[in-house]
Design an enzyme around this catalytic site. Structure first.
Site, short mmCIF file in Angstrom:
data_model
loop_
_atom_site.label_atom_id
_atom_site.label_comp_id
_atom_site.label_asym_id
_atom_site.label_seq_id
_atom_site.Cartn_x
_atom_site.Cartn_y
_atom_site.Cartn_z
N SER D 90 48.82 34.52 44.25
CA SER D 90 47.71 33.67 43.77
C SER D 90 48.08 32.24 43.43
O SER D 90 47.21 31.42 43.17
CB SER D 90 47.06 34.34 42.55
OG SER D 90 47.97 34.35 41.46
N ASN D 241 33.45 36.97 35.91
CA ASN D 241 33.50 38.22 36.66
C ASN D 241 32.33 38.34 37.63
O ASN D 241 32.49 38.79 38.77
CB ASN D 241 33.51 39.43 35.70
CG ASN D 241 34.67 39.36 34.72
OD1 ASN D 241 35.28 38.30 34.54
ND2 ASN D 241 34.97 40.47 34.07
N HIS D 404 38.41 31.72 42.01
CA HIS D 404 37.13 31.31 41.46
C HIS D 404 37.06 29.80 41.35
O HIS D 404 38.06 29.14 41.09
CB HIS D 404 36.93 31.95 40.09
CG HIS D 404 36.72 33.43 40.17
ND1 HIS D 404 36.42 34.20 39.09
CD2 HIS D 404 36.73 34.27 41.23
CE1 HIS D 404 36.29 35.45 39.47
NE2 HIS D 404 36.48 35.52 40.76
N GLN D 416 39.79 30.70 26.34
CA GLN D 416 41.23 30.83 26.13
C GLN D 416 41.72 29.77 25.13
O GLN D 416 42.48 30.07 24.21
CB GLN D 416 41.98 30.65 27.46
CG GLN D 416 41.94 31.88 28.37
CD GLN D 416 42.84 33.02 27.88
OE1 GLN D 416 43.44 32.96 26.79
NE2 GLN D 416 42.90 34.08 28.66
#
Lengths: 485, 485, 485, 485
Positions: D90, D241, D404, D416
């Site tokens: 990733s 999500n 994303h 976060q």
């Protein structure tokens, strides 16, 4: 222009980016074949009889993986093929390499200059033995244009051997190159285009814009050979233009910018087949979409689908993503862009790059260009805000992504194959005059039929009683010519 | 048939359910006017000149609130109007009452028998002074049919004064009635239909089915007067047929059954304009939709929109809601219904009630009919499972709800007004022969234009440079005739 | 209030519009049963054991066909039931008639006055033998309120036998009636409510608004018996509220106004579960939708779905259809309506009719009311523009259509049955204190499970290895309590 | 493992693919900042006070362009940061290079081996001065796992200085590596992990899977420091999500395969937040979608949205595109793939690559692997049919596309930052025990609020009367904790 031409070990000419990419190209061509049932069915049905044996086919059409499957369908039917791309950014180099190595003479690479572009077109028309093609597959009409301009110039020149085309007579950069090529050719061979035109039994044209040019030539009786309008097959314009763009517009935007479409405001100029696909895709992606239109019928369609209909000026400052799909010029001007949000995205999926005023952008005083990645630039205006322009205003789906997917191109290209067959089969029958024709309904329906099994779609059959009741043959054609689908 | 005809105090004839409902009808007509900007604009633009002065207009078209606004637009332009419905269930009695009281001779009520239906049609054609109409507004072609059959019979009879039409020659219940009416008329006036046909300057036809009949008559050269095909105006077939049904199909199903569409499996037979609207509405309502088609092009369109394409037989037992929209007969047969789920819903929004095999249902041995509410019956098969059939197989949107909403009918009916004007204006010019015509593109575009402001849609204008570049007049027409939208 | 109470031949009390509608009601109840698999499964599973034997259940919940199936499920499980509606417009008179005749004591009709409404509530609480219910099914909390206010008044009165509730102490018209009833009752029986409350083992509450009241009572420790919050079962709030409204909002608008939703601009105030269903339905219907929100999270959700988010004031003049679904008051005020387009449509699907300022409308100087049909009025402002208000600001889906469809109500009502069983089974166990509870996850999942087969949905099963890997029992519960779905 | 560590001229360590890509990375970080309003607002609001001064933050989270903006937000607030990726595929190498050069110690590149992956994780935890982090940002819980396993091993070893972890005790390839690292470390420093854990004030965890592990540790009381569950912030799980996957699933499929989604049949295993986004995207793209579920509630939701719900086995041979999003293992097994269509596409967007049985595929007798392009392989079964597997079963959106988009990651990452601030601010207050916490509602709402202006969304404000009526503060929090959105 002094580009060298390469040749395969068997002697077939080509000019591509890197012949070593041929294996990767072949791999993707293999995959595409599974998604192009119409073309593969043509190979199965017609291949054994070699109906295009003896035909020299020249194509000017985006040299992509899908086009590779088209080319190899034409060669599988017996044709000898030479090819160039119809857009300086649209070639997929690995596809070009595979075809150059295995099947046909290719002159195309991604990122041609305009000079290189027309050089390629000219080479694709130039059979080594000195003659030209019998059939053209054209997209946008550039090959057709070059031949017609060539004949026009030769005719003028023939009168007194002095009258040469004058590249300085036009301010259009591209047409200047066309005239230069013709002018230079006249010196060497003053009847090349005239001879070539005589040998051409017809052209099949892929797009709205090319078709428009053909009808204009038909009207002024200047068309030099018959033309089949593939664009207006239902299985082309209502599939490729709509569903192809519905797929490839967001694909291009996402690959170029990675921007989230959800939540954004998008503007689509033009709600024709292409615009319908684009607006639908952006809405499906979660954007709020505003459409502009000149045609009240299309505007009313947009309204009925829940789109706001407004001119560009009304939404300039609130829009995040601008897409042109009009088939016209001067849609988004530099002065428009000077008033957009920072990092507004501007892209074109319409006919030519002049839908967006690139010239105006380049000339804007004090503007700076920031290249983000290939086919994605940010132009920073003196006030500090930037506008992200895709593919320099050229077709963003081909420049920033890989164009339309194989399946929908199979619909379009099966029409092309059928059109080429029709022109070649009827080359001596006199059936086609120097006019523009569409394919008959039953062939259009056949193209659709060839694509249903891949999707698991099962047709219903008319009973004899039903067929008689509605006066429609059980095998079609099922609709009158004017039916709109 | 011995029905009495009523008359207003002013002497205008009518036959409606209850003239006392006129006030309620007027209220709804007032509301509808605000949703029918095209018709209201016609009144404003043409009313003062009274261009239909002297024209006798007969209409056979669902006598709804929207039709009332059409009728009063025709009378506002000077016409004298007589009207009947073109469907035994589609009349809205309050609308009929208001028109009968205020504007035109109406012969229509909800729930006519077939005999009454044709009696009404006959009355609407029968001007008290003994003559007939100059213009027809037809929907499905029944008025046109009656006149053509009348003339045919009179011609045959004229040969020997003996040759009478024989109602027993046909097993079609409805055609039997037609022949009976003509036969009875021949005795009293053996040239009525022939004289009437001569006075008719044309018909404007509303639907796919009626238009089909007209083209067949044109082909066999039996058409007695010019016809304008309103159905194939873009602003009719691509609006009324698609968006009208998208609205009225779920409306009809919900009013009749209150069933939840979400989560259900639905089947739509036929993916033409009507089927496209229906499938889209059911999908939007949360159903899983399966489409059947005979035409591979429409089938491929359905696939591209994510619909499963399969014949009825494949989904008979898993489907909850069945809709026919084919324009053909014998789509859902009694034996199909005998195998459906308990309480499966079956309805038709296509051309005629024979899309569903009602005869077969009524004759099924041991079947029981349970009437739930008007236009909603449950037929219980001997094995105990029931099938809910809407509107006895007739148009469920008109039978179970109120048909298409005013706004989209305004598009259709503005085409009707323009067609009527065109026929009347050109009655002596010879411009229209005994053929079928569509309205020219610029009038079609005008209809759309009149509907944009109501939706807040703002058009973009071509600049002179753009207009010249694409060779399209800034005021339209914007598209070639073959454009599909 | 002096209304007479009717009784069946068997002596069961009722007050309905017309007992003769019972047959029609029974027919629709039969049809609804096929769409309410959860309730029918409860009858099969629990019926034989008669677990509600001896329980007296009072319900205050829209007396519709679906509620009839709920009532008959409760009686099938052994309960003795009395019922009233929780909304003056929501009763379906044929359903009330069928239940009154066949199953339970019903006091409800469509179009009650406020006095009649509270009279009905009072009767439903009044068992002939003089005692009250053991269990309540409440919707909006009116039955619970009446009992709590009764007890409060009796407690105050008990101190000195003088302290009577004062109806004049409140300007709220409805609460005035409540106090009057209690005041009048005190004279006759000063401990009725206190005795009743003691016999009640619990209430199961249906809606957001009623639940809110319960949590407030829990917080101030004034709750007199345990409460189960049915609203916050996932299979209630994420189904009934969302999908129920998605179905019934357009249904109500279309039945009341026949207006075309396509092309229109719609405004939805509040993007909670109900608002999500409404906005989605209007978008699916082809409208352009603007949403207002006070909660930034819901606002961001709306944005991500492509809705414009803006306060009412910003879109007042451009919007065609206004819907309130906030659970708050004073959302659309009379002064807002005074500035809307002519024939703008205004309706509420939120908690109470005070989302729309009906009082302000009635009091607007010079306003005129034009009744179009039941539950559909046009209020004409002095400047001549009219606003169409649905159901006088009450729930438009119940007032103008038939409320939520059976299938989704089956989800909600199966939760109700399970909640009633739970309360009754645990009546002596002390498990439930005077607090508000939600049903445990496995019961919520069971409700869903009972509804899958009707839709042909097939679950996948966890293998033992998978179950162990994710630490989730193969039979559920499958999610933690905080999971949002 | 003997990898060399590089260092900047300033001495900060890193290990990336190519530091020369830093300029391109910076360019994309600049663009991303404009799409990440939440993070930029944190810099503006908190930056001046330097609230993370002194905090050493270690992150294990996909090292993408978006994460770069997160990292530089943490450093802008004063933190010292070390970072690794949480997935071998990733990392975006240009983003890693820019961060390594400009802002933080990075150990990450695209295409790590498993050994390299854990080496990177270990390095990111290893501050040069010999100590470890104070705060963790974790995604999937690998950093947390390593520390907990380290402490467990050190505790066991401390008993007798002999008890070493045994890598051969596990057949899990990855856990074998973890144990090896710990075993090797024990020799050099037998209390490293124990000291490190003591210095950690908390972890904020990004994903469903990581959160699941944390709750399990909380339950068995083995958690060594407080944890904030960022995943279950509404502005994370209901945005990232759902909407993130809705964007990136088709993006990944299209970049990898160029396949047309329209007309295809797609299967989505799991209808949680991720599955909901995926199914919605595929439907929007014109596919017919079948969903599988183990949870009846989610299954019923899928049904209500019009998806067929069926187990994999039922649709194995008719499906074109398979997607796993379950959070479980063994969803699509090799034997399933052996029965799929030729060129079926299989990809995972769920928790780990074991949703797809890659081991089974690699071991299938006679299977051949054909690499098409990075992260896209065709596995050819002995019978000749191939299956195209994306990203070797790892997250296809990160492996085949860029994950994303920035905007939705800004929602997640702002949570976060707020979580990190909260943990650091409360490090001495005792407010957070060794448990798992979610952020309070008002902070969740704040995150949403920071993202509205970028989308042009305007909130409505409660009036004091409304606020009091519904008992909700005008500034929020607007919903109870259990609200599901």
């Amino acid at each position: 222009m002094s580009l060298t031409i390469d040749a395969t070990s068997g002697g077939r000419q080509y000019k591509v980016k890197d012949i070593a990419e041929a294996d990767f190209g072949r791999l993707e061509i293999d995959l595409a074949e599974a998604e192009m049932p119409g073309l593969m069915a043509c190979r199965t049905e017609f291949g054994p009889a070699q109906p295009l044996k003896g035909a020299k086919v020249m194509g000017s059409l985006h040299m992509t993986v899908q086009t590779a499957v088209l080319i190899e369908t034409l060669t599988a039917l017996g044709a000898e093929v030479r090819w160039c791309s119809c857009n300086i950014f649209s070639t997929q180099d690995h596809a070009a390499a595979a075809i150059a190595r295995d099947s046909a003479a290719v002159f195309a690479w991604k990122g041609e200059t305009l000079e290189e572009y027309w050089w390629c077109t000219n080479q694709a028309l130039n059979w080594p033995a000195g003659d030209g093609p019998n059939l053209l597959v054209d997209d946008g009409g550039d090959a057709t244009l070059l031949i017609h301009e060539g004949v026009k110039a030769e005719t003028a020149y023939a009168k007194d051997n002095k009258n040469l085309p004058d590249p300085d007579s036009t301010s259009n950069a591209e047409f200047k190159i066309v005239l230069t090529i013709i002018k230079e050719g006249l010196a060497k061979d003053p009847t090349r285009w005239t001879r070539m035109a005589k040998n051409i039994v017809g052209v099949s044209e892929e797009t709205t814009t090319g078709v428009k040019r053909l009808y204009e030539m038909q009207e002024e009786a200047s068309l030099l050979f018959p033309a089949i309008n593939v664009n207006d097959s239902v299985t082309k314009s209502k599939f490729d233009n709509v569903y192809g763009c519905r797929h490839s517009l967001p694909d291009g935007i996402m690959r170029a910018t990675d921007v989230m479409i959800s939540g954004k405001t998008a503007f689509v100029a033009g709600y024709g087949d292409v615009g319908k696909g684009c607006a639908s895709a952006l809405k499906a992606g979660g954007a709020r979409v505003v459409v502009s239109e000149i045609d009240p019928i299309c505007a009313l369609q947009a309204s009925m689908e829940g789109f706001q209909v407004a001119p560009l000026e009304d939404v300039l400052e609130s829009t995040d993503i601008f897409v042109t799909s009009t088939g016209n010029k001067d849609i988004i001007m530099a002065h428009h862009m000077s008033k957009m949000k920072n990092n507004a995205i501007v892209g074109n999926i319409g006919h030519f790059d002049n839908e967006i005023d690139m010239a105006g952008v380049f000339q804007w005083p004090g503007i700076k260009r920031q290249n983000i990645k290939p086919q994605c630039d940010r132009f920073i205006f003196p006030d500090g805000h930037g506008v992200i322009i895709l593919a320099e205003g050229r077709l963003l789906n081909l420049g920033c992504a890989t164009g339309h997917p194989s399946f929908v191109m199979s619909c379009s290209f099966t029409n092309q194959v059928i059109a080429q067959l029709e022109l070649w089969n009827e080359k001596s029958s006199g059936r086609y005059e120097r006019k523009v024709y569409v394919l008959p309904k039953h062939l259009d329906e056949k193209v659709a039929m060839l694509h249903l099994p891949r999707l698991g779609a099962k047709l219903t059959k008319l009973t004899p009683e039903q067929s008689s009741y509605v006066n429609i043959p059980a095998a079609g054609p099922f609709k009158p010519a004017h039916y709109r689908y």
